[in-house]
Each structure stands twice: as structure tokens, then as C-alpha cells.
Design a protein around this motif. Structure first.
Motif, short mmCIF file in Angstrom:
data_model
loop_
_atom_site.label_atom_id
_atom_site.label_comp_id
_atom_site.label_asym_id
_atom_site.label_seq_id
_atom_site.Cartn_x
_atom_site.Cartn_y
_atom_site.Cartn_z
N GLY A 161 14.38 0.33 8.88
CA GLY A 161 13.21 1.14 9.43
C GLY A 161 12.91 2.63 9.17
O GLY A 161 12.23 3.33 9.71
N GLU A 162 13.77 3.01 8.10
CA GLU A 162 13.55 4.36 7.38
C GLU A 162 11.95 4.57 6.82
O GLU A 162 11.85 3.31 6.03
CB GLU A 162 14.79 5.05 6.62
N VAL A 163 11.48 5.39 6.92
CA VAL A 163 10.04 5.62 6.10
C VAL A 163 10.40 5.84 4.68
O VAL A 163 11.18 6.97 4.31
CB VAL A 163 9.40 6.75 6.58
N LEU A 164 10.04 4.72 3.63
CA LEU A 164 10.18 5.13 2.27
C LEU A 164 8.89 6.09 1.73
O LEU A 164 9.22 6.59 0.72
CB LEU A 164 10.36 4.09 1.52
N ARG A 165 7.85 5.53 1.88
CA ARG A 165 6.75 6.28 1.32
C ARG A 165 5.41 6.12 2.36
O ARG A 165 5.25 5.09 3.22
CB ARG A 165 6.32 5.51 0.03
N THR A 166 4.52 6.61 2.25
CA THR A 166 3.45 6.72 2.87
C THR A 166 2.26 6.67 1.73
O THR A 166 2.25 7.32 0.72
CB THR A 166 2.91 8.07 3.77
N TYR A 167 1.01 6.09 2.13
CA TYR A 167 -0.06 5.98 1.15
C TYR A 167 -1.41 6.24 1.88
O TYR A 167 -1.65 6.08 3.12
CB TYR A 167 -0.02 4.47 0.91
N ARG A 168 -2.47 6.63 1.17
CA ARG A 168 -3.67 6.94 1.59
C ARG A 168 -4.58 5.54 1.57
O ARG A 168 -4.23 4.67 1.07
CB ARG A 168 -4.30 7.98 0.97
N ALA A 169 -5.67 5.93 2.31
CA ALA A 169 -6.46 4.66 2.51
C ALA A 169 -7.06 4.13 0.96
O ALA A 169 -7.09 2.94 0.93
CB ALA A 169 -8.02 5.03 3.22
N SER A 170 -7.19 4.99 0.19
CA SER A 170 -7.66 4.36 -1.13
C SER A 170 -6.53 3.79 -2.11
O SER A 170 -6.94 3.05 -2.96
CB SER A 170 -8.29 5.55 -2.06
N ASP A 171 -5.41 3.96 -1.59
CA ASP A 171 -4.24 3.38 -2.38
C ASP A 171 -4.26 1.70 -2.02
O ASP A 171 -4.19 1.31 -0.93
CB ASP A 171 -2.96 3.74 -2.10
N ALA A 172 -4.83 1.07 -2.90
CA ALA A 172 -4.87 -0.51 -2.87
C ALA A 172 -3.44 -1.44 -2.70
O ALA A 172 -2.56 -1.21 -3.50
CB ALA A 172 -5.60 -1.19 -4.19
N PRO A 173 -3.24 -1.88 -1.74
CA PRO A 173 -2.10 -2.85 -1.52
C PRO A 173 -1.52 -3.61 -2.54
O PRO A 173 -0.20 -3.37 -2.87
CB PRO A 173 -2.45 -3.75 -0.34
N MET A 174 -2.56 -4.11 -3.30
CA MET A 174 -1.87 -4.89 -4.51
C MET A 174 -1.78 -4.03 -6.02
O MET A 174 -1.61 -4.51 -7.03
CB MET A 174 -2.90 -6.16 -4.81
N SER A 175 -1.86 -2.66 -5.42
CA SER A 175 -1.74 -1.96 -6.82
C SER A 175 -0.16 -2.18 -7.55
O SER A 175 0.48 -2.53 -6.74
CB SER A 175 -1.88 -0.43 -6.51
N GLU A 176 -0.18 -1.84 -8.70
CA GLU A 176 1.11 -1.85 -9.38
C GLU A 176 2.12 -1.01 -8.87
O GLU A 176 3.19 -1.44 -8.54
CB GLU A 176 1.09 -1.70 -10.80
N ALA A 177 1.78 0.30 -8.41
CA ALA A 177 2.57 1.07 -7.77
C ALA A 177 3.20 0.73 -6.26
O ALA A 177 4.41 0.70 -6.31
CB ALA A 177 2.01 2.41 -7.61
N MET A 178 2.29 0.23 -5.48
CA MET A 178 2.50 -0.35 -4.20
C MET A 178 3.49 -1.50 -4.66
O MET A 178 4.48 -1.57 -3.87
CB MET A 178 1.37 -0.63 -3.45
N ARG A 179 3.18 -2.39 -5.30
CA ARG A 179 4.02 -3.68 -5.62
C ARG A 179 5.51 -3.27 -5.94
O ARG A 179 6.46 -3.76 -5.59
CB ARG A 179 3.23 -4.54 -6.49
N ARG A 180 5.53 -2.19 -6.88
CA ARG A 180 6.87 -1.73 -7.43
C ARG A 180 7.59 -1.22 -6.23
O ARG A 180 8.89 -1.55 -6.14
CB ARG A 180 6.35 -0.70 -8.34
N ASP A 181 6.98 -0.31 -5.38
CA ASP A 181 7.73 0.20 -4.28
C ASP A 181 8.22 -0.86 -3.38
O ASP A 181 9.50 -0.75 -3.09
CB ASP A 181 6.88 1.06 -3.55
N ILE A 182 7.31 -1.89 -3.00
CA ILE A 182 7.85 -2.81 -2.14
C ILE A 182 8.95 -3.75 -2.72
O ILE A 182 10.07 -3.95 -2.29
CB ILE A 182 6.66 -3.95 -1.80
N GLU A 183 9.02 -4.07 -3.99
CA GLU A 183 10.02 -4.76 -4.85
C GLU A 183 11.08 -3.90 -4.70
O GLU A 183 12.47 -4.35 -4.50
CB GLU A 183 9.48 -5.12 -6.14
N THR A 184 11.30 -2.83 -5.16
CA THR A 184 12.39 -1.72 -5.09
C THR A 184 12.95 -1.90 -3.58
O THR A 184 14.21 -2.10 -3.53
CB THR A 184 12.00 -0.32 -5.52
N ALA A 185 12.35 -1.71 -2.69
CA ALA A 185 12.72 -1.67 -1.40
C ALA A 185 13.21 -3.02 -1.15
O ALA A 185 14.43 -3.08 -0.22
CB ALA A 185 11.49 -1.71 -0.36
N LEU A 186 12.94 -4.27 -1.35
CA LEU A 186 13.47 -5.43 -1.06
C LEU A 186 14.82 -5.59 -1.95
O LEU A 186 15.54 -6.26 -1.19
CB LEU A 186 12.28 -6.51 -1.81
#
Length: 188
Positions: A161-186
Motif C-alpha cells: 500500500g505504499e505510494v510509489l509514484r503519482t502521475y498527471r492526467a496527461s500521462d498515458a496508462p500504456m506509456s513506456e514509463a508507466m508500464r516500466r514503473d508497474i513492472e518494477t513494482a510487480l
């Protein structure tokens, strides 16, 4: 000379806007587990975030009439891609920016029909800003100084439940950066 000065000032303003619009990573030293909070589900169920402590969770404040509503498709794509690895997305419809449909039933029906959202957890229409903000969003504001400034702001929660990162509205969910953050967290 004046044009050069204004040009430099404009460049710095543009860089500052770009940095603020991308959200922010939360340093490990400032992370803290979130309080035990529950979102009321759009279909009457409850989503207690503590029940997802073994998952990586992307919490997104949404609005059906927003220009970013197309992100629902990418949110569903993320869910489909990573659910088997312990990932989920929680959509939190809000009318704080006056772009949500009037009822929970209309929101759910619209998201199913327009974006094929069938299995994504979705809260009821929820306040996310100001004094009436849901406890999760009040905690984000008080602890991390993060309050959504528009629809489709995103918060990535790690396992526990810890907050790893916040994103703005314009950050696309399927962007490379967001996928990388999710994969790292997983993996972590």
C-alpha cells in the motif's frame, strides 16, 4: 535583448510545466503505508485497499465526459496485461471537475458500452478534492502534498500500500514509463 530574456523565461516556464505535469516518484524515505480505507463500489460492493495489500494498484480519478476518458481503454489494457502478476486498477469516478455523469448507474453503463470496461474495479462517484475528499485522497494531500488537479490523475501503490509514484492526467496508462514503473513494482 528583451526577446532573448523572454525566450529564456518562456523556456524555463515550459520546462517547469513539463516537470510538474509528469507526476513524481515518491522517495523511499518518505513512503508510508496508507490508512485502512474503503471505497464504495459502483455496484454496491466495497473495495478495501488493505485487502489488496498483496497487489500493485493503480488508483485513477476518472470522469466519463473528460477529454482523457479514452484512457479507460488503456487502463483496461494494463489490467488485462498484468492482472495475473498481481496488479489491479481502481477507477474512482468523480464530479469534482464537473465532467461526470449524474448517477453511478449511468457511469457504469457508459464505461461498459463506450470502453468495454467489464471487470475493472470501479468506485461510486467520489469526492477527491477539498474538505469533502475521500479519506484516501485526503491522506494523499496531507502526507504527500498530492491532490488531483484534473481528471485521470493516477497514483501507483506498491505491494503493502505504499505510494510509489503519482502521475498527471496527461500521462498515458500504456506509456513506456508507466508500464516500466508497474513492472518494477510487480518484481519488487
Amino acid at each position: 535583448m528583451r526577446k532573448v530574456v523572454y525566450g529564456v523565461i518562456g523556456l524555463f516556464m515550459l520546462i517547469g510545466f513539463a516537470l510538474s505535469a509528469t507526476g513524481a516518484a515518491v522517495s523511499a524515505s518518505s513512503r508510508s503505508p496508507m490508512p485502512d480505507v474503503t471505497f464504495q463500489g459502483i455496484e454496491g460492493q466495497n473495495f478495501r485497499l488493505a485487502d489488496w495489500s498483496d497487489k500493485v494498484v493503480l488508483v485513477v480519478n476518472t470522469a466519463s465526459r473528460c477529454g482523457y476518458a479514452g484512457q479507460f481503454e488503456e487502463m483496461q489494457e494494463l489490467l488485462d496485461r498484468y492482472a495475473d502478476q498481481g496488479f489491479t486498477v481502481l477507477a474512482v469516478p468523480s464530479d469534482d471537475f464537473r465532467q461526470e455523469l449524474p448517477t453511478n448507474e449511468e457511469v457504469r453503463r457508459y464505461c461498459v458500452m463506450a470502453f468495454g470496461i467489464e471487470d475493472m474495479p470501479m468506485a461510486q462517484i467520489t469526492a477527491i478534492t477539498g474538505t469533502k475528499a475521500h479519506p484516501f485522497y485526503a491522506w494523499l494531500r496531507d502526507r504527500y502534498h498530492f491532490e488531483p488537479d484534473w481528471n485521470f490523475n493516477k497514483v501507483l501503490l506498491g505491494r503493502g500500500g505504499e505510494v510509489l509514484r503519482t502521475y498527471r492526467a496527461s500521462d498515458a496508462p500504456m506509456s513506456e514509463a508507466m508500464r516500466r514503473d508497474i513492472e518494477t513494482a510487480l518484481k519488487g
